[in-house]
Design a protein around this motif. Structure first.
Motif, short mmCIF file in Angstrom:
data_model
loop_
_atom_site.label_atom_id
_atom_site.label_comp_id
_atom_site.label_asym_id
_atom_site.label_seq_id
_atom_site.Cartn_x
_atom_site.Cartn_y
_atom_site.Cartn_z
N ASP A 11 15.70 9.17 6.80
CA ASP A 11 15.01 10.03 5.84
C ASP A 11 15.87 10.28 4.60
OD1 ASP A 11 12.70 12.02 5.36
OD2 ASP A 11 14.49 13.25 5.08
N SER A 12 17.19 10.38 4.78
CA SER A 12 18.08 10.61 3.64
C SER A 12 18.19 9.39 2.73
CB SER A 12 19.47 11.01 4.13
OG SER A 12 20.10 9.91 4.80
N TRP A 13 17.81 8.22 3.22
CA TRP A 13 17.87 7.00 2.40
C TRP A 13 16.63 6.80 1.53
CZ3 TRP A 13 19.43 3.40 7.06
CH2 TRP A 13 20.77 3.68 7.42
N LEU A 14 15.60 7.58 1.75
CA LEU A 14 14.35 7.37 1.02
C LEU A 14 14.55 7.65 -0.47
CD1 LEU A 14 11.81 9.13 3.42
CD2 LEU A 14 12.40 6.70 3.31
N MET A 36 14.16 9.24 -3.87
CA MET A 36 13.77 10.63 -4.12
C MET A 36 12.43 10.73 -4.84
SD MET A 36 17.46 12.30 -5.17
CE MET A 36 16.76 13.94 -5.16
N HIS A 38 9.76 8.93 -4.54
CA HIS A 38 8.60 8.67 -3.67
C HIS A 38 8.80 9.25 -2.27
CE1 HIS A 38 7.19 5.94 -6.78
NE2 HIS A 38 8.35 5.30 -6.75
N ARG A 39 9.74 10.17 -2.12
CA ARG A 39 10.08 10.66 -0.78
C ARG A 39 8.90 11.33 -0.10
NH1 ARG A 39 15.76 13.47 -0.19
NH2 ARG A 39 16.28 11.27 -0.54
N ASP A 40 8.18 12.19 -0.81
CA ASP A 40 7.06 12.90 -0.19
C ASP A 40 5.95 11.95 0.24
OD1 ASP A 40 8.32 15.32 -0.53
OD2 ASP A 40 7.35 15.74 -2.46
N ARG A 97 7.14 10.00 3.31
CA ARG A 97 7.12 10.88 4.49
C ARG A 97 5.71 11.07 5.02
NH1 ARG A 97 11.25 15.67 2.44
NH2 ARG A 97 13.22 14.63 3.03
#
Length: 366
Positions: free
Chosen positions: A181-184, A186, A188-190, A193
């Motif tokens: 999750d920390s590699w996603l 930023m 497009h993170r939401d 997820r």
């Protein structure tokens, strides 16, 4: 990075992944099986953690119990199932011949009136050839799955490596999820997820729920058919339960096999033939109205035709490893396809105007 470069990057990553899987498919089975086992058992480990058991202890207890259950099943159930299945396959041609004979005897007067009796020999030969070809194809397909999945490993290495891989994956599961999750990215993170959550819901809802449905149905069919005295009732019931992983396929296969055997065995006693039919009718009623709504739910989104295609396609490409990967990959591809369709329906390409941005739904605690 432009959208074209992003598409090119992910397409190249997908191509490399598929090529690596094809090159390493003979050694992937214990690792894929271990990962799948860890995924299936992770909710149980989480529940044990909530009552105060450490992650390491919970993982160890769960895996030991599962391995003991698996070994017991392998020693007791597999030899019986293999013997019964082999005997059933050997008897299928004679059952088909008997069914054809009964059909001719019962339909003879009707065929005489319409002049169709002369076509019966050719029809019987065609049906017999079709059955023989189907059995040969099924045997070849199963043999290819077995040889493809076990070419370099052997059953011993599978039993040894898979529990070890599952144990380490189960211990580190939450940490691995947090790390990924920390590699996603930023930006497009939401969105990622949300897609990952939908994929997890689809896989968990179908695999865990449908597996339990298969166990319940297989047990019911096997016990019910054995109680009424149907030949090969136990193996037919277990087969129907196992194939129920694909909706409608298991029940239909079990119904055809059991009715064919029942007609040959019990004819002209219609009571026992109708009892055989009643077992499957009742099983389908319970599955459709109680088991599937409660255990699987309606939000899975895996169409039976798409699931059958995925199982055959991935099984043909990667052997037994492909069968393990077929359902999660089919679920993931379905979720991504639905997301892509929603994006398309709000894009200028479809609307001919401005883009309507769909923001992912994020639940916020009150």
């Amino acid at each position: 990075m432009t959208i074209q470069r992003q598409i090119a990057f992910w397409f190249a990553a997908l191509t490399v992944t598929v090529l690596l899987m094809l090159a390493l498919r003979d050694i992937l089975l214990p690792f894929v099986a271990g990962f799948a086992l860890a995924y299936l058992l992770d909710p149980l480990a989480d529940r044990l953690q909530k009552i105060g058991v450490g992650r390491l202890g919970a993982s160890l207890v769960i895996l030991i119990l599962f391995v003991l259950f698996f070994i017991l099943t392998l020693v007791v159930l597999v030899p019986f199932a293999a013997q019964q299945l082999g005997a059933l396959v050997e008897r299928i041609p004679s059952y088909v011949a008997r069914l054809q004979q009964l059909a001719v005897e019962q339909a003879g007067p009707v065929l005489d009136r319409i002049g169709g009796r002369s076509a019966l020999p050719q029809m019987q030969t065609s049906v017999g050839n079709l059955i023989s070809q189907g059995i040969a194809w099924a045997g070849t397909f199963l043999q290819s799955l077995w040889s493809g999945g076990q070419a370099l490993l052997g059953i011993f290495s599978l039993l040894v490596v898979t529990p070890v891989v599952a144990f380490y994956m189960l211990v580190d599961w939450d940490r691995m999820v947090s790390t990924v999750d920390s590699w996603l990215p930023m930006k497009h993170r939401d969105t990622i997820r949300t897609i990952a959550h939908d994929i997890d819901q689809a896989i968990a809802g179908f695999v865990r729920g449908q597996a339990l449905v298969c166990v319940i149905l297989g047990t019911f069919y096997a016990v019910g058919l054995s109680v009424i005295g149907l030949n090969f009732g136990a193996i037919i019931g277990m087969t129907a339960g196992l194939l129920s992983f694909i909706p409608y396929v298991g029940s239909l296969t079990g119904l055809i096999l059991s009715m064919g055997v029942a007609i040959v065995q019990f004819w002209p006693d219609w009571t026992m033939i109708l009892a055989t039919l009643g077992i499957f009718v009742f099983g389908q009623f319970v599955e459709g109205n109680i088991l599937s709504p409660k255990l699987v739910g309606d939000s899975v989104g895996l169409h039976p035709v798409w699931l059958m295609f995925a199982l055959l396609a991935f099984g043909s490409l990667f052997g037994f490893v492909g069968l393990l990967l077929a359902v999660p990959l089919a679920a993931a591809m379905g979720v991504i396809a639905r997301f892509a369709l929603r994006q398309y329906l709000t894009s200028p390409l479809y609307r001919g105007g401005e883009t309507v941005i769909i923001k992912p739904r994020i639940d916020v605690d009150a």
